[in-house]
Design a protein around this motif. Sequence first.
Motif, PDB file in Angstrom:
ATOM      1  N   THR A 130       3.085 -22.406 -15.310  1.00  0.00           N
ATOM      2  CA  THR A 130       3.754 -22.589 -14.022  1.00  0.00           C
ATOM      3  C   THR A 130       5.241 -22.246 -14.090  1.00  0.00           C
ATOM      4  N   PHE A 131       5.709 -21.893 -15.236  1.00  0.00           N
ATOM      5  CA  PHE A 131       7.117 -21.536 -15.372  1.00  0.00           C
ATOM      6  C   PHE A 131       7.363 -20.223 -14.640  1.00  0.00           C
ATOM      7  N   GLN A 132       8.417 -20.151 -13.898  1.00  0.00           N
ATOM      8  CA  GLN A 132       8.732 -18.939 -13.143  1.00  0.00           C
ATOM      9  C   GLN A 132       7.682 -18.618 -12.086  1.00  0.00           C
ATOM     10  N   VAL A 133       6.941 -19.648 -11.687  1.00  0.00           N
ATOM     11  CA  VAL A 133       5.994 -19.422 -10.592  1.00  0.00           C
ATOM     12  C   VAL A 133       6.630 -19.975  -9.327  1.00  0.00           C
ATOM     13  N   ASN A 134       6.716 -19.141  -8.325  1.00  0.00           N
ATOM     14  CA  ASN A 134       7.347 -19.559  -7.085  1.00  0.00           C
ATOM     15  C   ASN A 134       6.357 -20.283  -6.174  1.00  0.00           C
ATOM     16  N   SER A 135       5.148 -19.800  -6.172  1.00  0.00           N
ATOM     17  CA  SER A 135       4.146 -20.487  -5.353  1.00  0.00           C
ATOM     18  C   SER A 135       2.756 -20.154  -5.853  1.00  0.00           C
ATOM     19  N   ILE A 136       1.831 -21.060  -5.531  1.00  0.00           N
ATOM     20  CA  ILE A 136       0.412 -20.806  -5.785  1.00  0.00           C
ATOM     21  C   ILE A 136      -0.254 -20.914  -4.424  1.00  0.00           C
ATOM     22  N   ARG A 137      -1.006 -19.925  -4.068  1.00  0.00           N
ATOM     23  CA  ARG A 137      -1.616 -19.945  -2.739  1.00  0.00           C
ATOM     24  C   ARG A 137      -3.100 -19.648  -2.831  1.00  0.00           C
ATOM     25  N   LEU A 138      -3.901 -20.484  -2.190  1.00  0.00           N
ATOM     26  CA  LEU A 138      -5.355 -20.330  -2.209  1.00  0.00           C
ATOM     27  C   LEU A 138      -5.793 -19.991  -0.798  1.00  0.00           C
ATOM     28  N   VAL A 139      -6.432 -18.857  -0.616  1.00  0.00           N
ATOM     29  CA  VAL A 139      -6.884 -18.457   0.724  1.00  0.00           C
ATOM     30  C   VAL A 139      -8.398 -18.422   0.728  1.00  0.00           C
ATOM     31  N   ASN A 140      -8.982 -19.139   1.676  1.00  0.00           N
ATOM     32  CA  ASN A 140     -10.443 -19.222   1.746  1.00  0.00           C
ATOM     33  C   ASN A 140     -11.024 -18.138   2.614  1.00  0.00           C
ATOM     34  N   GLY A 141     -10.977 -16.914   2.149  1.00  0.00           N
ATOM     35  CA  GLY A 141     -11.643 -15.885   2.952  1.00  0.00           C
ATOM     36  C   GLY A 141     -10.721 -14.741   3.296  1.00  0.00           C
ATOM     37  N   THR A 142     -10.234 -14.711   4.490  1.00  0.00           N
ATOM     38  CA  THR A 142      -9.505 -13.540   4.955  1.00  0.00           C
ATOM     39  C   THR A 142      -8.020 -13.855   5.071  1.00  0.00           C
ATOM     40  N   ASP A 143      -7.211 -12.958   4.589  1.00  0.00           N
ATOM     41  CA  ASP A 143      -5.770 -13.173   4.626  1.00  0.00           C
ATOM     42  C   ASP A 143      -5.184 -12.491   5.860  1.00  0.00           C
ATOM     43  N   ASN A 144      -4.136 -13.063   6.424  1.00  0.00           N
ATOM     44  CA  ASN A 144      -3.455 -12.427   7.555  1.00  0.00           C
ATOM     45  C   ASN A 144      -2.764 -11.126   7.147  1.00  0.00           C
ATOM     46  N   ASN A 145      -2.449 -11.009   5.874  1.00  0.00           N
ATOM     47  CA  ASN A 145      -1.683  -9.867   5.399  1.00  0.00           C
ATOM     48  C   ASN A 145      -2.619  -8.675   5.150  1.00  0.00           C
ATOM     49  N   LEU A 146      -2.462  -7.622   5.926  1.00  0.00           N
ATOM     50  CA  LEU A 146      -3.340  -6.468   5.761  1.00  0.00           C
ATOM     51  C   LEU A 146      -2.940  -5.595   4.586  1.00  0.00           C
TER      52      LEU A 146
END
Lengths: 657, 626
Positions: A130-146
């Motif tokens: 987790t060092f130098q980790v800015n964020s952890i993100r878990l997306v269940n399926g489809t992301d808004n970012n194309l």
Amino acid sequence: MIKKFVHIAYITLLFCLSYNKIQAEENNDILTGADIAEILVNDTEMGIKANAVTSSYSMDNKKIEATGALQVSDALKFFSGVAIKDYGGIGGLKTISVRGLGASHTAVAYDGIIESNMQTGQIDLGRISTFQVNSIRLVNGTDNNLLQPAILSSSATTLNVESSKPIFTGNRYSINSSLRYGSFGTASAMLALSNRLSEKWASTLSAEWNESEGNYPYTQQNGNMSEVVKRENSDTKRIKTDIALMADNTILGNITIRGYLHSSQQGLPTNILYNPVTSERTWNNDCFVQGQIKKNLTERSTLLVVGKYSYNHSRYLNTDVNNSLGVTDNKYIQQQSYLSAVARYNLTDRLSASVAEDISYSTLNGNNFSILKPKRTQLNGAYRIKYAGERVVTVTGVNHIYTTDIDINRVSPFVATNIHLFPRHGINIRASVKEAVRIPTFNDLYFEQVGRRDLRPEKARLYSAGMVWSKNYRDTEFMLYSDFFYNDITDKITAVPGKSIALWMMRNIGHTISRGFENGTELSASYNDFSINLSASYTYQRAMDKTNPAGTTYNHQLAYTPRHSGSVILTLQNKNTGGSINNFASGAYYSNSYNGKEYRMPSYSETGVSVWHNFSVKNSTIQLRAEVINLFDTRYELVTNYPMPGRQFRIGTNITL
Amino acid sequence: MKNRLFLYIILLAVTACSDDPLFLDNSNNNAALQDQGIYVLCEGLFNQNNSTLAYFDKNSTEKNIYYSANNRKLGDTANDILYYDNKIYIAVSVSDYVEVIDAGSCKSIKMIPFGSETHSAQPRSIAAYQDKIYVCCYDGTVCRIDTAALSIEKSIKVGRNPDDIAIANQKIYVSNSGGLDFQNPDNTISVIDINSFTEIKKIQVHPNPGCMATDSDERLFVVSRGIYNQQTNSYDTRLHIIDTDKDAVSNTLNVDVTNIASDGSNIYLYGESKNKVTVMESATCQIYNNSFIMDGTQIERIYGIDINPRNGDVYICDAIDYVTPGSIFCFDKFGYLKFSFSNVGINPNEVVFANADNLNSSIQQQPLFRTPTAVLAYRPAPGQFVNEMPLYKEGDNDSIMRAKCLEKLSNTNSGYVSLGGFGGSITVAFVPGIENKADDYDFQILGNAFTGSAEPGIIRVSADTNNNGIADDEWFEIAGSEHLAGNITPNYTVTYLRPETPTSPIEWSDNNGANGIMDRLDSFHPQPYYPQWIEENSITVSGTLIHHNLEYVSGQWKSYPKDWGYADNQSNNNEKSKIKIEWATDLDGNPVVLEKIDFIEIITAVHLQEDLIGELSTEISSIIAL
């Protein structure tokens, strides 16, 4: 052990304090490009979540710290819908299963670029620090970012670990370092040195070292005999180094290049009654080089190109084997080359589309695979359209996957939408339908005596619907969410006993239906110098075997999947002092796919506490922190016969310059 | 709209209710055990410390009796169990020790450790002989333990990864599987002299030898699994028969076999199709029962077979899927299920019987089915199995041959009685008689029919109306499907002549003016085909002939069965091999009503022969009252 640690700590400290800082012209954080075709109610973290077309959970670095997690896996257990499989202790293998899908349905990406393991299909999340980790993100399926590679679009769940970008507060250099020392001889030292090379370019060099003896005591309960035993052969050593170069707004756009080297070694402890022999060890050496270029070609179009080459060497050794060599020594070398190109085009100011094509080539060399040396060329394509109106965001498209070593050529559609139903009240509803496939891994297909070449991909049909209520008022943000999910998994690739107990085979014969709901809340508020942040969640999951109505495990809950689980993280900070308390609780679960009462593992809950204080020295910040992990010394096993450690203490310091 | 919503909610509620997990039906039939107590060893799963010992008798079910008696777990992966002299020995392989418990209380007497702090010996199988226990370990050793001192006295080295151990002819035999070297297994049996406890010989066999069994003639049977073939995902197995006088392989059968068990005169074996048991006579290697289980009981995965020495009951362990708790099934010697226990433990691998050493004949259990009480007449026509089934020895007379027939008919696994060609017959008596159950099957003739090899015989029944125990009453013929269809010729008569030399072909002639020669198949049956114990030089038989033909299909002659109502016609687990007394007819073909019958006669009713298969002759292994 302590001597070594002190030595490194001293050198780090010396290095940090003796450095000259040079004033820079501007104060710049290096930011990644913005997604221009989306109208957001507000662009805070919470706002992004409220508008996401499928449920997603994230933790920023402050929250990760509040949980005391040194490895990503330790932070993940607080996420909704996640069940961790932890093979015990400090260095054990850790994988996650989200909503009953199994570890292979979760794609793990580092800065948007996939980490992949064609051999096992699972990423050991205990190896990502987790060092130098800015964020952890878990997306269940489809992301808004194309603007994402195709392979991330095609998995059921995506876990994105985003690295910290350097923050230069008026200097050309910034240094972040961290030291930790805790129970069972656990020590780690981490250092990141960032350098602003020019107006557009910056670099970060980081190095980490950690070691743990892992000899935690645990109780071996055997009838009315109860013995406190120390975990043996449970040591871990890890070093990692990472160098990244990034630039914004160059001729080629935004560029990031990263090189990474990781080497670890650990013992595999056992817990066999009456037999103290513990003779297994593993070594893992990974390196990769990855880069991405993102450029706005015109006002409306953006191109993202990603490339990666990775090499992994792992070795398993067992010195107590009764074969003619007296040992089992397995070595595996995996290599993968990966290239992805994504083009996004904004058709109107509400409608955008993207086309992503990925190609990868993977090989595996090992000393116990059937005759062939497995190779695979895989093509992934993702064709997406997004409509982002004032109150509606919809993402839809198809994913395509094609592989050369086995006959797979499949198109999987998906659609997800988020409707800002009652804007004044901050209520959004979302729904999504998606098919995700999981391709048989090299182990599934080719492993000696077990693999079968005629496996089909595992198919998951994922349905979910939910609601988010978010409110913000001045410095307070509040969110409540509730999502219902229904996952239908067919053609599950399962190990099935074949002609004898020694001869298991991978076959497509499972059928699982997993349904449940995830509820939670997030609150963050600040008043003058005081801030409070609270996350709490509760998940109900009924993951049932539906393979054979006449079978013995029909409708039985899947092994190691509790029906009820929940977590709470509360962080309080006042000026320079802060504290947090976290709790993770799990209801009862079964250690066998047959839910007989002999196999029922009791419910448990683990609580952790940490406190810290920040000191300002000139332009740098020094943080001292102390943590207690598993405060109430709860003893439990996540996987049968792999006992988890009890109470642990840890002290540490972070220095940021 | 509201209605629909309501409907969806109901649907959701309903589907939620239908997701209740089902649990294994605990069909516990303790009473069926009567005075027999059984112990079942369950291996558990590797690295889960969950081996268990279960105990069942008519009063109690204890799934985890070792734990209840000793307040601690048995350990990890218990591979073998042995009942000897009121103690029970258990080899707990991955936990690396042998547990010795008192058979009555199941309390631990001693835990005998194997291996060391850095090395696991992995004790695998146990055998006992004269106050010593012998344990073979996967690290390539055999250890001798004294039953009084309960510690390892001596240990010798044998081949690689010994899998099983057996004692025969004052020697210890160990199968060196070499199984941990996947593509390079071992291929020897170590022979160890018991007195000196030293290895005296290694017998070369097919690679990867494993399970062993012995019969009452001290023959040693060994299963060799061969090298695993990755292309076909299977093993290439053999069954070796070893002569323990010469310590050499006397015969090798190319059969699909994984494990075997012996009851002294028969070998029960199962192979890769894990739910079928084959029975073979140990002396002759004749497979005469391709499918031991008669009543259609389904076994998922057979993991062990054990035979109760007192009454021949066959216990089968079912591991189901090697992960969830398994079951045990008890069949009588005819292959009919007596009782079962489910959810016994994970991977039940062996059953041992309380007081197995001390046979107590007063506790003989009654089998579910009755067999004939006497063979009143045995008059076979000549045929390729005559004088062989049953075996004729020089000097045997009619009374001795009838006694041999009775022995064969007393259970289904002691071989067949051959009636020879057309007209050969056997007459049996049932005391008490067989009641005529209205609308239900009354008795069954068990033969050796299977698809494509039917050899139908006519069945005749009689009631002992004059109560003299002699079959001199009126006979009635069971009218089967061919009778009703008119495909028969009544009163067909054939005369067979004694050949010039005992092993010459036999001449025959019939009442239609036809005649012929009964061919011999000397390579398979070199013995005389004319019954050797009779004085007469010709045999004349008369009876109903069933119109029948052989068909040549895919390079073989096939004899397809008639629909119903005949002996040795449909296979034993086919309902159509069962007979109802109400099918009996008089000489004119009219149905008769019989309340019960006391005598049954079976007569070969086809008159055919062909190259390679010889003549068709009815064979029966038993007649059972249902």
